[in-house]
Design a protein around this motif. Structure first.
Motif, PDB file in Angstrom:
ATOM      1  N   LEU A   1      -9.246  -5.952  -2.438  1.00  0.00           N
ATOM      2  CA  LEU A   1      -9.357  -5.173  -1.215  1.00  0.00           C
ATOM      3  C   LEU A   1      -9.622  -6.336  -0.060  1.00  0.00           C
ATOM      4  N   ASP A   2     -10.378  -7.414  -0.534  1.00  0.00           N
ATOM      5  CA  ASP A   2     -10.457  -8.588   0.405  1.00  0.00           C
ATOM      6  C   ASP A   2      -9.280  -9.188   0.812  1.00  0.00           C
ATOM      7  N   THR A   3      -8.109  -9.375  -0.047  1.00  0.00           N
ATOM      8  CA  THR A   3      -6.678  -9.747   0.195  1.00  0.00           C
ATOM      9  C   THR A   3      -6.164  -8.742   1.170  1.00  0.00           C
ATOM     10  N   CYS A   4      -6.139  -7.492   0.686  1.00  0.00           N
ATOM     11  CA  CYS A   4      -5.681  -6.548   1.800  1.00  0.00           C
ATOM     12  C   CYS A   4      -6.061  -6.743   3.084  1.00  0.00           C
ATOM     13  N   LEU A   5      -7.337  -6.793   3.236  1.00  0.00           N
ATOM     14  CA  LEU A   5      -7.950  -6.966   4.730  1.00  0.00           C
ATOM     15  C   LEU A   5      -7.539  -8.216   5.240  1.00  0.00           C
ATOM     16  N   ALA A   6      -7.506  -9.443   4.370  1.00  0.00           N
ATOM     17  CA  ALA A   6      -6.908 -10.471   4.992  1.00  0.00           C
ATOM     18  C   ALA A   6      -5.575 -10.457   5.518  1.00  0.00           C
ATOM     19  N   ILE A   7      -4.810  -9.796   4.782  1.00  0.00           N
ATOM     20  CA  ILE A   7      -3.389  -9.931   5.348  1.00  0.00           C
ATOM     21  C   ILE A   7      -3.224  -8.639   6.512  1.00  0.00           C
ATOM     22  N   GLN A   8      -4.034  -7.738   6.601  1.00  0.00           N
ATOM     23  CA  GLN A   8      -3.951  -6.784   7.553  1.00  0.00           C
ATOM     24  C   GLN A   8      -4.299  -7.551   8.844  1.00  0.00           C
ATOM     25  N   GLN A   9      -5.615  -8.257   8.863  1.00  0.00           N
ATOM     26  CA  GLN A   9      -5.867  -9.141  10.018  1.00  0.00           C
ATOM     27  C   GLN A   9      -4.952 -10.205  10.632  1.00  0.00           C
ATOM     28  N   THR A  10      -4.348 -10.682   9.548  1.00  0.00           N
ATOM     29  CA  THR A  10      -3.239 -11.684  10.037  1.00  0.00           C
ATOM     30  C   THR A  10      -2.168 -10.649  10.655  1.00  0.00           C
TER      31      THR A  10
ATOM     32  N   ASP B   1      10.067 -16.218   8.926  1.00  0.00           N
ATOM     33  CA  ASP B   1       8.496 -16.353   8.738  1.00  0.00           C
ATOM     34  C   ASP B   1       7.732 -15.620  10.041  1.00  0.00           C
ATOM     35  N   VAL B   2       7.689 -14.266   9.560  1.00  0.00           N
ATOM     36  CA  VAL B   2       6.941 -13.535  10.656  1.00  0.00           C
ATOM     37  C   VAL B   2       5.741 -13.210   9.872  1.00  0.00           C
ATOM     38  N   PRO B   3       4.569 -12.574  10.486  1.00  0.00           N
ATOM     39  CA  PRO B   3       3.333 -12.100   9.827  1.00  0.00           C
ATOM     40  C   PRO B   3       3.644 -11.135   8.829  1.00  0.00           C
ATOM     41  N   GLY B   4       3.429 -11.672   7.530  1.00  0.00           N
ATOM     42  CA  GLY B   4       3.341 -10.477   6.494  1.00  0.00           C
ATOM     43  C   GLY B   4       4.944 -10.657   5.764  1.00  0.00           C
ATOM     44  N   PHE B   5       5.666 -11.358   6.293  1.00  0.00           N
ATOM     45  CA  PHE B   5       7.100 -11.280   5.838  1.00  0.00           C
ATOM     46  C   PHE B   5       7.763 -10.046   5.812  1.00  0.00           C
ATOM     47  N   VAL B   6       8.759  -9.790   4.978  1.00  0.00           N
ATOM     48  CA  VAL B   6       9.161  -8.483   4.849  1.00  0.00           C
ATOM     49  C   VAL B   6       8.125  -7.542   4.053  1.00  0.00           C
ATOM     50  N   SER B   7       7.767  -8.278   2.903  1.00  0.00           N
ATOM     51  CA  SER B   7       7.035  -7.273   2.039  1.00  0.00           C
ATOM     52  C   SER B   7       5.719  -6.567   2.517  1.00  0.00           C
ATOM     53  N   ASN B   8       5.020  -7.638   3.094  1.00  0.00           N
ATOM     54  CA  ASN B   8       3.701  -7.197   3.388  1.00  0.00           C
ATOM     55  C   ASN B   8       3.528  -6.526   5.030  1.00  0.00           C
ATOM     56  N   ALA B   9       4.724  -6.693   5.767  1.00  0.00           N
ATOM     57  CA  ALA B   9       4.847  -6.087   6.787  1.00  0.00           C
ATOM     58  C   ALA B   9       4.966  -4.448   6.501  1.00  0.00           C
ATOM     59  N   LEU B  10       5.754  -4.281   5.363  1.00  0.00           N
ATOM     60  CA  LEU B  10       5.891  -2.860   5.286  1.00  0.00           C
ATOM     61  C   LEU B  10       4.882  -2.178   4.230  1.00  0.00           C
ATOM     62  N   LEU B  11       4.361  -3.261   3.507  1.00  0.00           N
ATOM     63  CA  LEU B  11       3.504  -2.703   2.470  1.00  0.00           C
ATOM     64  C   LEU B  11       1.914  -2.312   2.977  1.00  0.00           C
ATOM     65  N   MET B  12       1.597  -3.281   3.778  1.00  0.00           N
ATOM     66  CA  MET B  12       0.136  -3.056   4.119  1.00  0.00           C
ATOM     67  C   MET B  12      -0.060  -1.713   5.180  1.00  0.00           C
ATOM     68  N   PRO B  13       0.741  -1.480   6.127  1.00  0.00           N
ATOM     69  CA  PRO B  13       0.540  -0.348   6.917  1.00  0.00           C
ATOM     70  C   PRO B  13       0.398   0.894   6.081  1.00  0.00           C
ATOM     71  N   PHE B  14       1.346   0.835   4.996  1.00  0.00           N
ATOM     72  CA  PHE B  14       1.362   1.829   4.071  1.00  0.00           C
ATOM     73  C   PHE B  14       0.156   2.026   3.134  1.00  0.00           C
ATOM     74  N   ILE B  15      -0.479   0.873   2.875  1.00  0.00           N
ATOM     75  CA  ILE B  15      -1.797   1.044   2.108  1.00  0.00           C
ATOM     76  C   ILE B  15      -3.019   1.445   3.063  1.00  0.00           C
ATOM     77  N   ASN B  16      -2.804   1.040   4.441  1.00  0.00           N
ATOM     78  CA  ASN B  16      -3.941   1.121   5.408  1.00  0.00           C
ATOM     79  C   ASN B  16      -3.607   2.612   5.745  1.00  0.00           C
ATOM     80  N   GLU B  17      -2.736   3.382   5.999  1.00  0.00           N
ATOM     81  CA  GLU B  17      -2.559   4.738   6.444  1.00  0.00           C
ATOM     82  C   GLU B  17      -3.171   5.629   4.903  1.00  0.00           C
ATOM     83  N   ALA B  18      -3.066   5.077   3.893  1.00  0.00           N
ATOM     84  CA  ALA B  18      -3.639   5.764   2.736  1.00  0.00           C
ATOM     85  C   ALA B  18      -5.158   6.033   3.032  1.00  0.00           C
ATOM     86  N   ILE B  19      -5.437   4.679   3.181  1.00  0.00           N
ATOM     87  CA  ILE B  19      -7.116   4.450   3.209  1.00  0.00           C
ATOM     88  C   ILE B  19      -7.483   5.448   4.545  1.00  0.00           C
ATOM     89  N   MET B  20      -6.775   5.479   5.654  1.00  0.00           N
ATOM     90  CA  MET B  20      -7.102   6.119   6.592  1.00  0.00           C
ATOM     91  C   MET B  20      -7.113   7.759   6.548  1.00  0.00           C
TER      92      MET B  20
END
Ligand code: 3HC
Length: 307
Positions: free
Chosen positions: A258-267, A204-223
């Motif tokens: 995009l709202d879900t991606c943002l909410a996950i990234q904020q968490t 039980d860590v923020p984003g678990f395995v899946s989103n701890a890996l996926l969200m920085p990837f998506i965010n980097e693409a947006i950047m």
């Protein structure tokens, strides 16, 4: 009928794309009767229309017989919005798939704990929020978290993280909280297997395995897009053709919402303090503009929302 996972009736809370998908796999694959609840009648109608569309497509492709599709449809009962969570009645398990917001989820779990039997498994499909915090909210007011009753109440809460589109994606992430009992974990796993999913376990860590890996990837693409490193189409094409991803990261962000991606990234950012998880300004601005992706027709791409 009693199934090996012991769930005679499942409650699904939320009829958005995730909740509907969970109701679908429960009814079609696990063959469990489902009570579907959403506070929005419009969402419930939209969800059931989508369920019909999926079943019709499965029949036309020969994946389901007409009889099986009808049986699956008959397994899903919509709870009238005015009945609220009380409408779940005698379910053995609830999977919550409401918005990715900690206040909404903790409030829902407080109500679930107050309204349902003590032995009902309470699973959350959260993408990133602490299961331990949600479990603590499932302890009725006035009961100490360290008392036998408090521990029992929190012990039935578990993370059961499905992936979008639920009928297609093969994985479910199983996340125990500090309080989850072995019995809860076993039942939740058995249910996911009955839905014909593979199961991985994450702490039980923020984003678990899946989103701890996926969200920085998506965010980097947006950047990359924000900085002008490449065009939208070239960023997505690079990942699709260079790495064999079924969708590029910008298209995937639209698909998730995009709202879900943002909410996950904020968490992730708040939960770790690590700057690698800081959401890009472009993502924040797009959500400010209410450009939420595929679900409302505009994200990095444009979508037809009439079909
Ligand atoms: N619901 C149900 N079924 C769907 C669907 C949906 N929303 N969208 C597509 N499908 C089905 C199609 O009907 C088709 O089924 P069939 O094999 O029986 O014909 C199958 O999926 C393939 O669809 P298409 O041929 O139309 O399109 P693609 O081949 O491009 O596949 C895709 C679509 C499956 C969505 C594919 O692009 C994909 O896998 N994308 C990546 C999805 C992904 O990464 N999901 C995880 C997101 S992260 C997440 O959910 C976690 C959260 O916490 C953020």
């Amino acid at each position: 009928m009693v199934f090996s996972h012991g769930i005679r009736t499942l409650g699904v809370l939320g009829a958005g794309q995730m909740g509907l998908g969970i109701a679908y796999v429960a009814a079609v694959k696990a063959k469990v009767p489902v009570l579907l609840y959403d506070r929005s009648e419009v969402q419930l109608k939209k969800g059931m229309a989508f369920m019909d569309k999926l079943l019709t497509k499965d029949v036309s492709k020969g994946k389901l017989s007409e009889v099986d599709a009808k049986d699956a449809k008959d397994r899903v009962t919509v709870i009238a919005t005015e009945r609220g969570i009380k409408g779940f009645g005698e379910v053995d398990m609830v999977v919550e798939a409401a918005s990715e917001n900690v206040d909404i989820k903790t409030s829902l779990f407080r109500t679930l704990a107050a309204e349902l039997r003590q032995d009902v498994i309470l699973a959350t499909n959260t993408s990133s929020i602490s299961i331990t915090k949600i479990a603590a909210a499932a302890i009725p007011d006035g009961i100490a978290p360290t008392s036998a009753e408090g521990k029992a109440s929190a012990s039935r809460v578990v993370g059961l993280h499905f992936f979008n589109p639920v009928p297609v994606m093969k994985l479910v992430e199983l996340i125990p909280s500090l309080q989850t009992s072995q019995n809860t974990l076993d039942k939740a796993r058995a249910f996911a297997l009955a839905c014909e999913k593979e199961v991985t376990v994450s702490q039980d860590v923020p984003g678990f395995v899946s989103n701890a890996l996926l969200m920085p990837f998506i965010n980097e693409a947006i950047m990359c897009l924000e900085k002008g490193t490449a065009t939208r189409d070239d960023i997505d094409k690079t990942l699709r053709l260079g790495m064999n991803h079924p969708m590029g990261p910008l298209q995937l962000a639209d698909f998730i919402g995009l709202d879900t991606c943002l909410a996950i990234q904020q968490t992730l950012f708040q939960g770790t303090g690590d700057s690698k998880y800081r959401p890009s300004v472009l993502l924040e601005r797009m959500v400010d503009a209410q450009w939420l992706g595929k679900k409302n027709g505009k994200g990095f791409y444009e979508y037809d929302t009439t079909s």
